[in-house]
Enzyme design. Structure first.
Site, PDB file in Angstrom:
ATOM      1  N   ASP A 242       0.804  -1.218   0.000  1.00 30.74           N
ATOM      2  CA  ASP A 242       0.000   0.000   0.000  1.00 30.74           C
ATOM      3  C   ASP A 242       0.838   1.269   0.000  1.00 30.74           C
ATOM      4  O   ASP A 242       2.057   1.235   0.158  1.00 30.74           O
ATOM      5  CB  ASP A 242      -0.967  -0.002   1.199  1.00 30.74           C
ATOM      6  CG  ASP A 242      -0.310  -0.533   2.478  1.00 30.74           C
ATOM      7  OD1 ASP A 242       0.931  -0.495   2.568  1.00 30.74           O
ATOM      8  OD2 ASP A 242      -1.038  -0.986   3.362  1.00 30.74           O
TER       9      ASP A 242
ATOM     10  N   ASN B 289      -7.255  -2.946  14.371  1.00 30.67           N
ATOM     11  CA  ASN B 289      -8.663  -3.194  14.005  1.00 30.67           C
ATOM     12  C   ASN B 289      -8.804  -4.385  13.039  1.00 30.67           C
ATOM     13  O   ASN B 289      -9.859  -4.603  12.466  1.00 30.67           O
ATOM     14  CB  ASN B 289      -9.291  -1.937  13.380  1.00 30.67           C
ATOM     15  CG  ASN B 289      -8.636  -1.538  12.061  1.00 30.67           C
ATOM     16  OD1 ASN B 289      -7.723  -2.216  11.583  1.00 30.67           O
ATOM     17  ND2 ASN B 289      -9.107  -0.444  11.475  1.00 30.67           N
TER      18      ASN B 289
ATOM     19  N   HIS C  45      -7.121  -4.852  10.198  1.00 30.60           N
ATOM     20  CA  HIS C  45      -6.891  -4.628   8.757  1.00 30.60           C
ATOM     21  C   HIS C  45      -5.628  -5.337   8.276  1.00 30.60           C
ATOM     22  O   HIS C  45      -4.702  -5.591   9.047  1.00 30.60           O
ATOM     23  CB  HIS C  45      -6.871  -3.127   8.402  1.00 30.60           C
ATOM     24  CG  HIS C  45      -5.675  -2.357   8.843  1.00 30.60           C
ATOM     25  ND1 HIS C  45      -5.749  -1.044   9.265  1.00 30.60           N
ATOM     26  CD2 HIS C  45      -4.358  -2.674   8.923  1.00 30.60           C
ATOM     27  CE1 HIS C  45      -4.543  -0.606   9.563  1.00 30.60           C
ATOM     28  NE2 HIS C  45      -3.684  -1.576   9.368  1.00 30.60           N
TER      29      HIS C  45
ATOM     30  N   GLU D 247      -9.543  -1.973   5.316  1.00 27.64           N
ATOM     31  CA  GLU D 247     -10.157  -1.693   6.607  1.00 27.64           C
ATOM     32  C   GLU D 247     -11.399  -2.567   6.817  1.00 27.64           C
ATOM     33  O   GLU D 247     -11.921  -3.160   5.853  1.00 27.64           O
ATOM     34  CB  GLU D 247     -10.564  -0.208   6.655  1.00 27.64           C
ATOM     35  CG  GLU D 247      -9.397   0.765   6.535  1.00 27.64           C
ATOM     36  CD  GLU D 247      -8.527   0.853   7.794  1.00 27.64           C
ATOM     37  OE1 GLU D 247      -8.525  -0.087   8.620  1.00 27.64           O
ATOM     38  OE2 GLU D 247      -7.819   1.851   7.925  1.00 27.64           O
TER      39      GLU D 247
HETATM   40  C1  F6R Z   1       1.630  -1.701   6.033  1.00 29.45           C
HETATM   41  C2  F6R Z   1       0.286  -2.257   6.135  1.00 29.45           C
HETATM   42  C3  F6R Z   1      -0.478  -2.286   7.410  1.00 29.45           C
HETATM   43  C4  F6R Z   1       0.377  -2.594   8.634  1.00 29.45           C
HETATM   44  C5  F6R Z   1      -0.473  -2.543   9.903  1.00 29.45           C
HETATM   45  C6  F6R Z   1       0.369  -2.736  11.133  1.00 29.45           C
HETATM   46  O1  F6R Z   1       2.105  -1.779   4.699  1.00 29.45           O
HETATM   47  O2  F6R Z   1      -0.224  -2.677   5.147  1.00 29.45           O
HETATM   48  O3  F6R Z   1      -1.509  -3.247   7.308  1.00 29.45           O
HETATM   49  O4  F6R Z   1       0.966  -3.853   8.494  1.00 29.45           O
HETATM   50  O5  F6R Z   1      -1.102  -1.298   9.977  1.00 29.45           O
HETATM   51  O6  F6R Z   1       1.216  -1.626  11.301  1.00 29.45           O
HETATM   52  P1  F6R Z   1       2.413  -1.641  12.324  1.00 29.45           P
HETATM   53  O7  F6R Z   1       3.378  -2.659  11.856  1.00 29.45           O
HETATM   54  O8  F6R Z   1       3.003  -0.246  12.251  1.00 29.45           O
HETATM   55  O9  F6R Z   1       1.830  -1.972  13.660  1.00 29.45           O
END
Ligand code: F6R
Length: 246
Positions: free
Chosen positions: A69, A137, A139, A144
């Protein structure tokens, strides 16, 4: 479903094990196609892969990477773009070829073109191993809660929780982009193999639901229960809900 769950009391050990697995896989298949993630979770993995490269245990010369992303509206060179993240945390330290690294574009002022381009790339390139972190959450990527399991690359409105979780990296919550472009759930599920890493107490509920919850769109990671080859690496805090029933 084949889910392999490993819980570590030593975080360094967790990342050591994941990194060794990548070293083995890259050596077995130098043309491997890796799905990569940003955020806090993969940083230690990337550090260990850089070390393995510097110790001449692996080369990324023929590896291709596809990121999950990117924020919409940040210039590629913005400090918090995922383009900059990947360059700083991994790419500039290894021998990967620039034109082998793919990240969806969030700076084109033409979201439809950016979506189509990335969908086409993913249609043509089968990801061998997709790395995932998980949002508090539930995702995955920026898919989301509420995202259709059949979704392909698309633009999303970031959940308030995601923006506030990520605000730590910006000067102010208002600076956190409101939208992102993300690989869709269908494309993530299309990877041959998936590796999920989750560390920390704030992930324990999402982790529990991902593994034991009903498969439903309100917890996007729950769809991983349907993937034939998923490995989940957790520290004790992230595993605490199902280990100790906390
Ligand atoms: C990042 C992504 C997100 C993260 C998730 C966890 O490319 O796609 O899904 O993996 O938000 O984020 P962290 O690792 O910062 O807790």
């Amino acid at each position: 479903m084949t889910v392999n769950i490993k819980v570590f009391n030593d975080i360094n050990q967790l990342y050591e094990e994941v990194a060794s697995y990548y070293v083995e896989k890259i050596n077995q298949n130098p043309n491997i196609c890796l799905g990569l993630a940003t955020g806090s979770t993969p940083i230690m993995l990337y550090q260990k892969l850089i070390m393995a490269y510097k110790d001449q245990k692996i080369s990324f010369k023929q590896v291709r990477t596809f990121n999950l992303d990117e924020y919409i509206g940040l210039h590629q060179n913005h400090k918090q773009s995922y383009y900059t993240f990947m360059k700083e945390q991994l790419f500039k330290h290894i021998d990967i070829q620039d034109d082998h690294t793919f990240i969806p574009r969030g700076d084109m002022n033409d979201d439809i073109k950016a979506i189509k381009t990335y969908q086409n790339l993913l249609d043509k390139n089968k990801i061998d191993i997709q790395l995932l972190g998980i949002g508090a959450n539930g995702h995955i990527g920026f898919n989301e809660p509420g995202t259709d399991f059949e979704s392909k690359t698309h633009v999303v409105k970031l959940a308030a929780k995601t923006r506030s979780d990520n605000a730590r990296l910006f000067n102010h919550l208002d600076e956190v982009p409101t939208h992102a472009i993300t690989m869709g759930i269908k494309e993530i599920m299309g990877a041959k193999e998936i590796i999920v890493i989750a560390v920390g107490q704030n992930k324990k509920d999402a982790v529990y639901e991902m593994i034991y919850g009903d498969i439903n769109i309100n917890l996007p990671a729950s769809i991983l229960q349907k993937h034939p080859n998923v490995s989940i690496y957790l520290d004790e805090a992230a595993a605490s809900k199902f280990q100790k029933g906390e």
